[in-house]
Design a protein around this motif. Structure first.
Motif, short mmCIF file in Angstrom:
data_model
loop_
_atom_site.label_atom_id
_atom_site.label_comp_id
_atom_site.label_asym_id
_atom_site.label_seq_id
_atom_site.Cartn_x
_atom_site.Cartn_y
_atom_site.Cartn_z
N THR A 1 0.67 -1.26 -0.01
CA THR A 1 -0.06 -0.01 0.07
C THR A 1 0.92 1.15 -0.12
OG1 THR A 1 -0.09 -0.11 2.35
CG2 THR A 1 -1.97 -0.98 1.06
N ASP A 2 1.89 1.29 0.32
CA ASP A 2 2.79 2.41 0.55
C ASP A 2 4.08 2.34 -0.36
OD1 ASP A 2 4.40 0.49 1.75
OD2 ASP A 2 4.57 1.82 3.68
N SER A 3 4.02 1.75 -1.67
CA SER A 3 5.40 1.57 -2.49
C SER A 3 5.07 2.84 -3.52
CB SER A 3 4.87 0.51 -3.32
OG SER A 3 3.68 0.55 -4.39
N GLY A 4 6.43 2.93 -4.09
CA GLY A 4 6.33 3.77 -5.05
C GLY A 4 7.35 5.03 -4.61
N ASN B 1 12.68 5.04 -14.38
CA ASN B 1 13.40 5.45 -13.17
C ASN B 1 13.00 4.79 -11.99
OD1 ASN B 1 11.29 6.82 -12.63
ND2 ASN B 1 12.20 8.80 -12.51
N TYR B 2 12.15 3.68 -12.07
CA TYR B 2 11.71 2.93 -10.88
C TYR B 2 11.72 1.47 -11.17
CZ TYR B 2 8.32 1.64 -7.25
OH TYR B 2 7.84 0.99 -6.12
N ILE B 3 11.78 0.73 -9.97
CA ILE B 3 11.75 -0.71 -10.06
C ILE B 3 11.01 -1.35 -8.80
CG2 ILE B 3 12.79 -3.09 -10.45
CD1 ILE B 3 15.10 -1.67 -12.03
N GLU C 1 12.22 -1.80 -3.63
CA GLU C 1 12.00 -0.77 -4.63
C GLU C 1 13.19 -0.12 -4.92
OE1 GLU C 1 8.06 1.21 -3.66
OE2 GLU C 1 8.94 0.63 -1.99
N PHE C 2 13.31 0.38 -6.01
CA PHE C 2 14.79 1.15 -6.71
C PHE C 2 14.28 2.12 -7.38
CE2 PHE C 2 15.59 -3.37 -6.62
CZ PHE C 2 16.78 -3.45 -5.65
N TYR C 3 15.03 3.40 -6.86
CA TYR C 3 14.52 4.66 -7.70
C TYR C 3 15.87 4.91 -8.22
CZ TYR C 3 13.62 9.64 -8.45
OH TYR C 3 13.44 10.81 -8.78
N PHE C 4 15.94 5.34 -9.48
CA PHE C 4 17.29 6.00 -10.45
C PHE C 4 17.41 7.24 -10.29
CE2 PHE C 4 16.71 1.52 -11.68
CZ PHE C 4 18.00 1.18 -11.94
N ILE D 1 21.23 4.81 -7.29
CA ILE D 1 20.16 4.07 -7.26
C ILE D 1 19.56 4.09 -5.71
CG2 ILE D 1 18.78 2.10 -7.85
CD1 ILE D 1 21.22 1.40 -9.88
N GLN D 2 18.47 4.81 -5.45
CA GLN D 2 17.89 4.79 -3.93
C GLN D 2 17.34 3.32 -3.94
OE1 GLN D 2 18.89 7.15 -2.07
NE2 GLN D 2 19.37 8.92 -3.32
N VAL D 3 17.25 2.81 -2.78
CA VAL D 3 16.85 1.53 -2.70
C VAL D 3 16.04 1.51 -1.14
CG1 VAL D 3 18.99 0.63 -1.31
CG2 VAL D 3 17.36 -0.84 -2.40
N ARG D 4 15.00 0.86 -1.13
CA ARG D 4 14.08 0.50 0.21
C ARG D 4 13.86 -1.01 -0.15
NH1 ARG D 4 8.75 0.19 1.56
NH2 ARG D 4 7.97 1.20 3.37
#
Length: 154
Positions: free
Chosen positions: A28-31, A92-94, A110-113, A119-122
Motif C-alpha cells: 500500500t505504500d510503495s513507489g 526510473n523505478y523498479i 524498490e529502486f529509484y534511479f 540508485i536509491q533503494v528500499r
C-alpha cells in the motif's frame, strides 16, 4: 487428552498460516513521490537509502555510465535471485517482490534511479515487526551482485 508442546507449536503455526498472514495483500505504500521512496515504518523490518533513522539506513547503489544500462544490470541481478519477481519497471523505478521460503511472506524491494550514478533503494517486510536483518542482508547481496555485474566493477 494431554497436548504436548510440539502439538501446541504445530497448532500455532497452522493457525498463523491459515489466518491469511502470508503477505499476499498488495503493497500500500510503495513507489516514490517527489524524488523519494516511501518512508520506512517505525518497525525494524525496513531499510532504505533515504531513511532518516540511522538503524534503518543503507547506502544507495552506485553506478558509472548511463542509467538505462544500470537498470538492465539491476533487472538481470533480480532475475537471478531466488524467490524474486519483478512486479514493475519503468524509466526510473523498479518494484520487486521477494517471498520467504517457508511461509511465503512478501518483502517489497524498490529502486529509484536518481541520476547521475545513484540508485536509491528500499526493502521492507509487508507483515510482522522484526525481520532478523533479512532486508538489510538482501540489499547488501543485491549491491554485491550489481557491482560484480558491471564491467568496471562499479
Amino acid at each position: 487428552m494431554k497436548i504436548t508442546p510440539l502439538a501446541t507449536g504445530l497448532m500455532l503455526i497452522a493457525a498463523f498460516v491459515m489466518s491469511g498472514c502470508s503477505g499476499d495483500r498488495p503493497q500500500t505504500d510503495s513507489g516514490f513521490k517527489d524524488s523519494r521512496l516511501a518512508p520506512c515504518p517505525t518497525s525494524p523490518n525496513c531499510v532504505s537509502s533515504q531513511a532518516s533513522i540511522e538503524t534503518q539506513r543503507v547506502e544507495p547503489l552506485r553506478y558509472k555510465g548511463v542509467a538505462v544500462e544500470a537498470k538492465s544490470r539491476l533487472l538481470a541481478v533480480l532475475k537471478d535471485m531466488e524467490r524474486a519477481q519483478t512486479e514493475s519497471a519503468d524509466t526510473n523505478y523498479i518494484h520487486a517482490e521477494f517471498r520467504s521460503a517457508l511461509f511465503g511472506f512478501v518483502d517489497d524491494v524498490e529502486f529509484y534511479f536518481d541520476p547521475p550514478g545513484v540508485i536509491q533503494v528500499r526493502s521492507a517486510s509487508r507483515v510482522g515487526y522484526s525481520d532478523f536483518g533479512v532486508n538489510r542482508k538482501r540489499v547488501e547481496v543485491i549491491r554485491t551482485r550489481f557491482a560484480a555485474s558491471g564491467s568496471s566493477g562499479s
